[in-house]
Design an enzyme around this catalytic site. Structure first.
Site, PDB file in Angstrom:
ATOM      1  N   GLU A 187       1.203  -4.694  -5.865  1.00 24.80           N
ATOM      2  CA  GLU A 187       0.679  -4.920  -4.995  1.00 24.80           C
ATOM      3  C   GLU A 187      -0.801  -4.910  -6.271  1.00 24.80           C
ATOM      4  OE1 GLU A 187      -0.091  -6.677  -1.237  1.00 24.80           O
ATOM      5  OE2 GLU A 187      -2.664  -6.181  -1.261  1.00 24.80           O
TER       6      GLU A 187
ATOM      7  N   CYS B 190       1.041  -1.347  -0.261  1.00 24.42           N
ATOM      8  CA  CYS B 190      -0.063   0.398   0.018  1.00 24.42           C
ATOM      9  C   CYS B 190       0.801   1.458  -0.027  1.00 24.42           C
ATOM     10  CB  CYS B 190      -1.066   0.440   1.212  1.00 24.42           C
ATOM     11  SG  CYS B 190      -2.379  -1.022   1.257  1.00 24.42           S
TER      12      CYS B 190
END
Ligand code: ACO
Ligand code: ZN
Length: 281
Positions: free
Chosen positions: A184, A150
């Site tokens: 991701e 993140c």
């Protein structure tokens, strides 16, 4: 891209106070139930503990002795510092950071399992302490070669180049690990814009130097950017042709210059000589 806010789900916390900023939140974040009735939360900007009332925060600030994130300072250049926080050693900090970040991240699941992550917290430092600007998290061990889970730049600091700095930093760590990396998925629209911008600038700079005589594999080795991400970036710039079953980079200098101009400013640079870090084992 303000329409973000309109897609916001049932938002609990509408505003947070953090350091000298009052920040409007963007999305729902699953704070513990006792905070369900709160519209506003008060964060300690150093340990990221959050409180319901300003007086509680003021009392907390008198006894909280942190002046920077609880971890190792692994980078310092001018007033910018990066701290590495191990989620296992600093569980509460890691969880607080996730609660805070979720207020600005839509489709990310919140990891309670902060043990498995390292948090890289970027700060602007002055005589009052190190003030968090943004951060990224990274799995200690990723099967999928993710080098970032993140990423967040706090709203008051957005659009100043910190996002690209954090992205560049994540690739510098991958280079030190001698690995390629990729963020991701899914990426948010702002995440994708930032990555596209970073990949474009880095790849165009190298293509220009090498006059296009370079393969995707070599680009990947030099930048730690995963080959697929290089391919999609160059395809979107229409610099790839498919010949005899192979992708070939066609880098006409005029086309490169045109793209480089459009790519805009480079942003804040990571000075690798100021990164003191060894990979997690
Ligand atoms: N409107 C249009 N373009 C934008 C905007 C915006 N509001 N914000 C960023 N961009 C684009 C621009 O191309 C910009 O480059 P430029 O300024 O040279 O044109 C580029 O993104 C990067 O800008 P930075 O200033 O380096 O990035 P910033 O510090 O604003 O951080 C980030 C980008 C981290 C994505 C920030 O917008 C953010 O925290 N958003 C909320 C959380 C989020 O969506 N994170 C990514 C999720 S995906 C994942 O975590 C793997
Ligand atoms: Zn504190």
């Amino acid at each position: 891209l303000r329409e973000h806010e309109e897609f916001t789900k049932v938002k609990n916390i509408a505003t947070i106070e953090l350091g000298r900023y009052e920040i409007e939140t963007w999305y729902f974040s699953p704070f513990p139930p006792e905070y369900n009735d709160c519209l506003r939360l008060y964060f300690c900007e150093f340990c990221l503990n959050f409180m319901k009332r300003k007086e509680q925060l003021q009392r907390h600030m008198r006894k909280c002795d942190l002046k920077h994130p609880p971890g190792d300072e692994i980078y310092r250049s001018g007033t910018l510092s990066m701290f590495e926080v191990d989620g296992k050693k600093n569980k509460v900090y890691g969880q607080n950071l996730c609660y805070l970040a979720k207020l600005f991240l839509d489709h990310k699941t919140l990891y309670y399992d902060v043990d498995l992550f390292l948090f890289y917290v970027l700060c602007e430092c002055d005589d009052r302490g190190c003030h968090m600007v943004g951060y990224f998290s990274k799995e200690k061990h990723s099967e999928e070669s993710y080098n970032l889970a993140c990423i967040l730049t706090l709203p008051p600091y957005q659009r100043k180049g910190y996002g690209k700095f954090l992205i560049a930093f994540s690739y510098e760590l991958s280079k030190k690990e001698s690995k390629v990396g990729t963020p991701e998925r899914p990426l948010s629209d702002l995440g994708l814009l930032s990555y596209r911008g970073y990949w474009t600038r880095v790849l165009l700079d190298i293509l220009k130097k090498h006059k296009g005589n370079i393969s995707i594999k070599e680009l990947s080795d030099m930048t730690a950017i995963k080959a697929e991400d290089i391919l999609t970036t160059l395809q979107s710039l229409e610099l790839i042709q498919y010949r005899k079953g192979q992708h070939v980079i066609c880098a006409d200098p005029k086309v490169l210059d045109r793209h480089l101009k459009a790519a805009g400013r480079g942003g804040l640079e990571v000075d690798v000589s100021k990164l003191i870090w060894t990979p997690y084992k």
